[in-house]
Design an enzyme around this catalytic site. Structure first.
Site, PDB file in Angstrom:
ATOM      1  N   ASP A   1      -2.155  -0.908 -11.522  1.00 27.24           N
ATOM      2  CA  ASP A   1      -1.028  -0.616 -12.408  1.00 27.24           C
ATOM      3  C   ASP A   1      -0.436   0.753 -12.112  1.00 27.24           C
ATOM      4  O   ASP A   1      -1.050   1.775 -12.409  1.00 27.24           O
ATOM      5  CB  ASP A   1      -1.508  -0.661 -13.867  1.00 27.24           C
ATOM      6  CG  ASP A   1      -1.796  -2.068 -14.324  1.00 27.24           C
ATOM      7  OD1 ASP A   1      -0.878  -2.908 -14.259  1.00 27.24           O
ATOM      8  OD2 ASP A   1      -2.944  -2.349 -14.729  1.00 27.24           O
TER       9      ASP A   1
ATOM     10  N   MET B   1       2.364   3.440 -12.967  1.00 24.55           N
ATOM     11  CA  MET B   1       3.248   3.803 -14.091  1.00 24.55           C
ATOM     12  C   MET B   1       3.848   5.185 -13.854  1.00 24.55           C
ATOM     13  O   MET B   1       3.128   6.110 -13.484  1.00 24.55           O
ATOM     14  CB  MET B   1       2.445   3.846 -15.390  1.00 24.55           C
ATOM     15  CG  MET B   1       1.669   2.561 -15.668  1.00 24.55           C
ATOM     16  SD  MET B   1       0.768   2.722 -17.208  1.00 24.55           S
ATOM     17  CE  MET B   1      -0.063   1.142 -17.250  1.00 24.55           C
TER      18      MET B   1
ATOM     19  N   HIS C   1       1.209  -3.668  -9.332  1.00 19.63           N
ATOM     20  CA  HIS C   1       2.173  -3.902 -10.409  1.00 19.63           C
ATOM     21  C   HIS C   1       2.942  -2.613 -10.668  1.00 19.63           C
ATOM     22  O   HIS C   1       2.401  -1.662 -11.229  1.00 19.63           O
ATOM     23  CB  HIS C   1       1.384  -4.355 -11.656  1.00 19.63           C
ATOM     24  CG  HIS C   1       2.210  -4.600 -12.872  1.00 19.63           C
ATOM     25  ND1 HIS C   1       1.648  -4.728 -14.122  1.00 19.63           N
ATOM     26  CD2 HIS C   1       3.547  -4.751 -13.053  1.00 19.63           C
ATOM     27  CE1 HIS C   1       2.605  -4.949 -15.010  1.00 19.63           C
ATOM     28  NE2 HIS C   1       3.763  -4.953 -14.393  1.00 19.63           N
TER      29      HIS C   1
ATOM     30  N   MET D   1       5.272  -0.494 -12.585  1.00 16.22           N
ATOM     31  CA  MET D   1       5.980  -0.269 -13.856  1.00 16.22           C
ATOM     32  C   MET D   1       6.714   1.046 -13.698  1.00 16.22           C
ATOM     33  O   MET D   1       6.356   2.069 -14.297  1.00 16.22           O
ATOM     34  CB  MET D   1       4.963  -0.234 -15.018  1.00 16.22           C
ATOM     35  CG  MET D   1       4.427  -1.621 -15.345  1.00 16.22           C
ATOM     36  SD  MET D   1       2.882  -1.558 -16.272  1.00 16.22           S
ATOM     37  CE  MET D   1       1.746  -1.359 -14.914  1.00 16.22           C
TER      38      MET D   1
ATOM     39  N   MET E   1       4.729 -10.735 -18.946  1.00 12.73           N
ATOM     40  CA  MET E   1       3.772  -9.822 -19.589  1.00 12.73           C
ATOM     41  C   MET E   1       3.344 -10.377 -20.951  1.00 12.73           C
ATOM     42  O   MET E   1       4.169 -10.855 -21.725  1.00 12.73           O
ATOM     43  CB  MET E   1       4.395  -8.438 -19.787  1.00 12.73           C
ATOM     44  CG  MET E   1       4.646  -7.657 -18.505  1.00 12.73           C
ATOM     45  SD  MET E   1       3.163  -7.292 -17.533  1.00 12.73           S
ATOM     46  CE  MET E   1       2.182  -6.322 -18.697  1.00 12.73           C
TER      47      MET E   1
ATOM     48  N   GLY F   1      -6.002  -2.546 -23.212  1.00 18.25           N
ATOM     49  CA  GLY F   1      -6.657  -2.694 -24.506  1.00 18.25           C
ATOM     50  C   GLY F   1      -5.791  -3.184 -25.650  1.00 18.25           C
ATOM     51  O   GLY F   1      -6.190  -3.087 -26.811  1.00 18.25           O
TER      52      GLY F   1
ATOM     53  N   ASP G   1      -0.846 -10.871 -17.890  1.00 22.73           N
ATOM     54  CA  ASP G   1      -1.371  -9.509 -17.845  1.00 22.73           C
ATOM     55  C   ASP G   1      -1.264  -8.891 -19.231  1.00 22.73           C
ATOM     56  O   ASP G   1      -0.165  -8.707 -19.750  1.00 22.73           O
ATOM     57  CB  ASP G   1      -0.538  -8.713 -16.829  1.00 22.73           C
ATOM     58  CG  ASP G   1      -0.994  -7.285 -16.650  1.00 22.73           C
ATOM     59  OD1 ASP G   1      -2.042  -6.906 -17.202  1.00 22.73           O
ATOM     60  OD2 ASP G   1      -0.290  -6.544 -15.936  1.00 22.73           O
TER      61      ASP G   1
END
Ligand code: DX5
Ligand code: ZN
Length: 212
Positions: free
Chosen positions: A31, A33, A62, A64, A133, A141, A171
């Protein structure tokens, strides 16, 4: 099964990647970001490269980030096997997908919970994976958004009716219970962060989610 490194112990990243591999991970979900597209900052191409150099697992990256087109070449060079970009980001989506595929990398397209399935329709013949998503991206979490299963079902139905072949990944909030729900709706790639890396027994957790 694609465990997300976001939930790993970052003090020992390469050991955590080995633990995921030995626990039966098929892919490793990374991920990225930028603190702009989402309200969190994670890591960039240098981390992807370090992981790529330490093992052979398929790297599912991924992005983002607001400008996936600008940073794309660096993630390709770092050794990404799949690069997923968001339809909501600030780029020419078709052009970005083409650049990814021309580099011999698999191209994924993600959509946020608030984005309707129709927004990705123009691109479905240009992708290897669709990622609806199941949480608002940015943090691990969070709770699985059951409403998103309508999008997964619509994507699977559209794909099958149109002779397309993309994977459907989910995801966010995946555990044994939601893995079964997502799989039934048509998802075949399950990203799991907390429920894999933070499980008391990662191998048992991954096996249970796959079987569910
Ligand atoms: C959320 C990330 C996810 C995250 C999932 O922004 O895209 O990949 O790591 O974490 P869990 O599985 O804990 O919901
Ligand atoms: Zn992710």
């Amino acid at each position: 099964m694609a465990p997300s490194l976001l939930a790993a112990d970052w003090g020992k990243v390469t050991e955590e990647v080995s633990r995921a591999i030995h626990s039966g991970a098929d892919w490793l979900h990374l991920d990225v970001m930028d603190g702009h597209f989402v309200d969190n900052i994670s890591f960039g191409p240098q981390m992807v490269e370090a992981i790529h150099e330490s093992n052979d697992i398929f790297l599912d990256v991924h992005l983002m980030i607001t400008r996936p087109d600008h940073y794309l070449p660096r993630f390709i060079k770092a050794g990404a096997d799949m690069i997923t970009v968001h339809v909501e980001a600030d780029h020419d989506v078709s052009a970005t997908l083409l650049l990814i595929r021309e580099a011999g990398v698999k191209a994924g397209l993600a959509l946020n919970p608030a984005t309707p399935f129709e927004e990705v329709l123009p691109y479905l013949d240009q992708i290897d994976l669709l990622l609806p998503m199941t949480v608002v991206p940015g943090f691990g979490g969070q709770s699985f958004m059951h409403d998103m299963m309508a999008k997964v079902e619509a994507a699977a139905a559209y794909r099958d009716a149109n002779g397309l072949h993309f994977h459907i990944e989910v995801d966010g909030g995946i555990n044994t219970e939601t893995a079964a729900i997502a799989g039934k709706a048509g998802a075949n790639v399950l990203v799991a962060g907390s429920s894999s890396f933070q499980a008391p027994d990662m191998k048992a957790a991954i096996t249970a989610m796959r079987e569910a």
